[in-house]
Design an enzyme around this catalytic site. Structure first.
Site, PDB file in Angstrom:
ATOM      1  N   SER A  59       0.831  -1.205   0.000  1.00  0.00           N
ATOM      2  CA  SER A  59       0.000   0.000   0.000  1.00  0.00           C
ATOM      3  C   SER A  59       0.866   1.256   0.000  1.00  0.00           C
ATOM      4  CB  SER A  59      -0.898   0.026   1.231  1.00  0.00           C
ATOM      5  OG  SER A  59      -1.727  -1.118   1.262  1.00  0.00           O
TER       6      SER A  59
HETATM    7  N1  SAH Z   1      -1.149  -4.749   4.087  1.00  0.00           N
HETATM    8  C1  SAH Z   1      -0.420  -5.047   2.883  1.00  0.00           C
HETATM    9  C2  SAH Z   1      -1.244  -4.745   1.632  1.00  0.00           C
HETATM   10  C3  SAH Z   1      -1.157  -5.871   0.672  1.00  0.00           C
HETATM   11  S1  SAH Z   1      -2.301  -5.866  -0.679  1.00  0.00           S
HETATM   12  C4  SAH Z   1       0.919  -4.314   2.858  1.00  0.00           C
HETATM   13  O1  SAH Z   1       1.206  -3.528   3.765  1.00  0.00           O
HETATM   14  O2  SAH Z   1       1.692  -4.553   1.942  1.00  0.00           O
HETATM   15  C5  SAH Z   1      -3.636  -6.846  -0.053  1.00  0.00           C
HETATM   16  C6  SAH Z   1      -3.328  -8.284   0.314  1.00  0.00           C
HETATM   17  O3  SAH Z   1      -4.593  -8.859   0.698  1.00  0.00           O
HETATM   18  C7  SAH Z   1      -2.799  -9.170  -0.820  1.00  0.00           C
HETATM   19  O4  SAH Z   1      -1.592  -9.753  -0.416  1.00  0.00           O
HETATM   20  C8  SAH Z   1      -3.899 -10.230  -1.002  1.00  0.00           C
HETATM   21  O5  SAH Z   1      -3.409 -11.511  -1.337  1.00  0.00           O
HETATM   22  C9  SAH Z   1      -4.570 -10.235   0.364  1.00  0.00           C
HETATM   23  N2  SAH Z   1      -5.953 -10.735   0.425  1.00  0.00           N
HETATM   24  C10 SAH Z   1      -6.965 -10.595  -0.483  1.00  0.00           C
HETATM   25  N3  SAH Z   1      -8.086 -11.214  -0.035  1.00  0.00           N
HETATM   26  C11 SAH Z   1      -7.782 -11.736   1.196  1.00  0.00           C
HETATM   27  C12 SAH Z   1      -8.507 -12.501   2.181  1.00  0.00           C
HETATM   28  N4  SAH Z   1      -9.796 -12.839   1.992  1.00  0.00           N
HETATM   29  N5  SAH Z   1      -7.876 -12.864   3.313  1.00  0.00           N
HETATM   30  C13 SAH Z   1      -6.575 -12.544   3.531  1.00  0.00           C
HETATM   31  N6  SAH Z   1      -5.834 -11.842   2.644  1.00  0.00           N
HETATM   32  C14 SAH Z   1      -6.414 -11.440   1.490  1.00  0.00           C
END
Ligand code: SAH
Length: 212
Positions: A59
């Protein structure tokens, strides 16, 4: 390392309206370059989202700061994060001294980030699985932060939120979302504040988008 770049990033975030000093301090202390792929490292302290592989992103620092500030946490709070991804958001929360629980549904990302936390000595409770149904075992949480865009607010997450706690979640279509900041007043009373114009990868799961 990267001290000057970190301070410049923090300056930018405060110019953009982030005021919580604990959030700004944590961001000034976490090495974002350790959470991005090597090829992206020269961009690590820019205020932009970056690809982390497997179609996912780390993010934007402003988004991390805004969502973390919105949680309005007290020291020793217990926070559940849905979407561990690169681990950066979780590392910022950990640095603020809160107890972090984080769930990731993509196994490759989950294991890579789990390994990174161990290498860096970051003590975060991680789980591989579908975060749309939360993590009942450790509920209730003072804060729940969803870092992927959802079609709706998953009922399980509202249930696992402590009274007085906040759930921060992007809700909308797959292309554009608004950020919802939900305060739990009692078991069936919630106050919702909407903040427009954020963009996230989709939240896929039982109480999110169906897997395609
Ligand atoms: N908090 C992260 C943002 C990553 S992007 C950071 O600081 O980098 C969002 C992430 O959510 C992705 O890795 C994706 O695989 C995950 N995601 C999507 N749906 C999800 C679910 N139902 N449960 C857990 N993770 C999920």
């Amino acid at each position: 390392m990267h001290e000057r770049e970190k301070l410049e990033l923090v300056d930018k975030l405060s110019e953009k309206g982030i005021t919580n000093i604990y959030v700004l301090k944590a961001i000034s202390e976490v090495d974002r370059h350790k959470y991005v792929p090597k090829a992206m490292r020269q961009h690590a302290y820019k205020d932009v989202a970056l690809p982390i592989g497997y179609g996912q992103t780390i993010s934007q620092p402003y988004t991390v700061a805004f969502m973390t500030q919105a949680l309005n946490l007290k020291p020793n709070a217990k926070v559940l994060e849905i979407g561990t991804g690169s681990g950066y958001q979780a590392a910022v929360l950990f640095r603020m001294g809160v107890q972090v629980f984080s769930i990731e549904r993509q196994f490759e990302i989950y294991s890579q980030t789990r390994k990174l936390f161990d290498q860096l000595g970051i003590r975060i409770n991680t789980k591989f699985g579908d975060g749309t149904i939360g993590w009942d075992e450790y509920a209730p949480y003072n804060g729940i932060i969803v870092t992927a865009g959802s079609p709706d607010i998953p009922p399980s997450l509202k249930k696992q939120l402590a009274i007085g706690g906040k759930l921060v979640i992007p809700v909308g279509t797959k292309d554009s979302q608004i950020l919802k900041i939900i305060s739990k007043k009692s078991d069936d009373e919630f106050e919702i504040k909407n903040v427009p114009e954020f963009s996230f990868v989709p939240l896929i799961g039982r109480e999110g988008w169906n897997q395609k």
